[in-house]
Motif scaffolding. Sequence first.
Motif, PDB file in Angstrom:
ATOM      1  N   UNK A  72       0.831  -1.207   0.000  1.00 27.96           N
ATOM      2  CA  UNK A  72       0.000   0.000   0.000  1.00 27.96           C
ATOM      3  C   UNK A  72       0.865   1.257   0.000  1.00 27.96           C
ATOM      4  N   UNK A  73       1.940   1.251   0.773  1.00 28.74           N
ATOM      5  CA  UNK A  73       2.859   2.394   0.803  1.00 28.74           C
ATOM      6  C   UNK A  73       3.500   2.572  -0.568  1.00 28.74           C
ATOM      7  N   UNK A  74       3.968   1.476  -1.155  1.00 25.77           N
ATOM      8  CA  UNK A  74       4.585   1.542  -2.484  1.00 25.77           C
ATOM      9  C   UNK A  74       3.601   2.102  -3.508  1.00 25.77           C
ATOM     10  N   UNK A  75       2.374   1.585  -3.496  1.00 23.85           N
ATOM     11  CA  UNK A  75       1.364   2.025  -4.466  1.00 23.85           C
ATOM     12  C   UNK A  75       1.062   3.509  -4.305  1.00 23.85           C
ATOM     13  N   UNK A  76       0.999   3.977  -3.068  1.00 23.03           N
ATOM     14  CA  UNK A  76       0.750   5.401  -2.820  1.00 23.03           C
ATOM     15  C   UNK A  76       1.902   6.247  -3.340  1.00 23.03           C
ATOM     16  N   UNK A  77       3.120   5.786  -3.072  1.00 27.64           N
ATOM     17  CA  UNK A  77       4.299   6.537  -3.517  1.00 27.64           C
ATOM     18  C   UNK A  77       4.434   6.547  -5.041  1.00 27.64           C
ATOM     19  N   UNK A  78       4.038   5.493  -5.698  1.00 29.79           N
ATOM     20  CA  UNK A  78       4.231   5.361  -7.141  1.00 29.79           C
ATOM     21  C   UNK A  78       2.998   5.687  -7.957  1.00 29.79           C
ATOM     22  N   UNK A  79       1.913   6.077  -7.313  1.00 31.52           N
ATOM     23  CA  UNK A  79       0.652   6.319  -8.000  1.00 31.52           C
ATOM     24  C   UNK A  79       0.810   7.351  -9.119  1.00 31.52           C
ATOM     25  N   UNK A  80       1.506   8.449  -8.862  1.00 32.58           N
ATOM     26  CA  UNK A  80       1.657   9.490  -9.889  1.00 32.58           C
ATOM     27  C   UNK A  80       2.434   8.971 -11.092  1.00 32.58           C
ATOM     28  N   UNK A  82       2.548   5.812 -12.132  1.00 29.11           N
ATOM     29  CA  UNK A  82       1.666   4.892 -12.852  1.00 29.11           C
ATOM     30  C   UNK A  82       0.616   5.657 -13.651  1.00 29.11           C
ATOM     31  N   UNK A  83       0.088   6.753 -13.090  1.00 27.83           N
ATOM     32  CA  UNK A  83      -0.890   7.565 -13.815  1.00 27.83           C
ATOM     33  C   UNK A  83      -0.273   8.167 -15.065  1.00 27.83           C
ATOM     34  N   UNK A  85       2.260   6.946 -16.770  1.00 33.05           N
ATOM     35  CA  UNK A  85       2.459   5.835 -17.714  1.00 33.05           C
ATOM     36  C   UNK A  85       1.146   5.462 -18.398  1.00 33.05           C
ATOM     37  N   UNK A  86       0.063   5.423 -17.629  1.00 35.72           N
ATOM     38  CA  UNK A  86      -1.236   5.065 -18.183  1.00 35.72           C
ATOM     39  C   UNK A  86      -1.679   6.106 -19.213  1.00 35.72           C
ATOM     40  N   UNK A  87      -1.501   7.402 -18.893  1.00 37.53           N
ATOM     41  CA  UNK A  87      -1.874   8.458 -19.842  1.00 37.53           C
ATOM     42  C   UNK A  87      -1.051   8.362 -21.124  1.00 37.53           C
ATOM     43  N   UNK A  88       0.243   8.127 -20.998  1.00 32.67           N
ATOM     44  CA  UNK A  88       1.100   7.984 -22.170  1.00 32.67           C
ATOM     45  C   UNK A  88       0.673   6.779 -23.004  1.00 32.67           C
ATOM     46  N   UNK A  89       0.365   5.681 -22.333  1.00 34.16           N
ATOM     47  CA  UNK A  89      -0.080   4.476 -23.038  1.00 34.16           C
ATOM     48  C   UNK A  89      -1.374   4.746 -23.796  1.00 34.16           C
ATOM     49  N   UNK A  90      -2.319   5.428 -23.154  1.00 34.50           N
ATOM     50  CA  UNK A  90      -3.586   5.755 -23.810  1.00 34.50           C
ATOM     51  C   UNK A  90      -3.362   6.655 -25.018  1.00 34.50           C
ATOM     52  N   UNK A  91      -2.466   7.628 -24.890  1.00 39.07           N
ATOM     53  CA  UNK A  91      -2.172   8.536 -26.009  1.00 39.07           C
ATOM     54  C   UNK A  91      -1.496   7.771 -27.146  1.00 39.07           C
TER      55      UNK A  91
END
Length: 98
Positions: A72-80, A82-83, A85-91
Motif C-alpha cells: 500500500x505504501x509503495x502504491x501510494x508513492x508510485x501512484x503518480x 503509474x498515472x 504511464x497510463x496516460x502515455x499508453x492511452x495517447x
Amino acid sequence: MIVASLAKEPMRFNALMRNIGGISHRMLTLTLRSLEANGLVSRTAYATIPPKVEYDLTELGRSLIGPLRGLAVWATEKQHVMEQCRLKHEQDNAPASR
C-alpha cells in the motif's frame, strides 16, 4: 481488501460487504471460500437463531498484514508515476483521427 478489513477484527459477511463496498455477494463468497481453503481466513458458525457466521484471519492470514502495508505504501508513492504511464499508453494507443 478482505484481509485488510479482517485485520481489525472478526467480521460477519454483511459487515465485510459494507466495509469493502463495490463487491458483489457472489465475489465476496468465492473470495472468502478461497481464502479459507488456503488457510488465510477462518469461518466460525454459531448455532444461534438466526445463524451467525464470523470470519477472521488465521495466523497465516495475519502474516500478510505487513507485506500488504508495504504494498500500500509503495502504491501510494508510485501512484503518480503509474498515472503518467497510463496516460502515455492511452495517447500512444489511441485510435487515429480521421
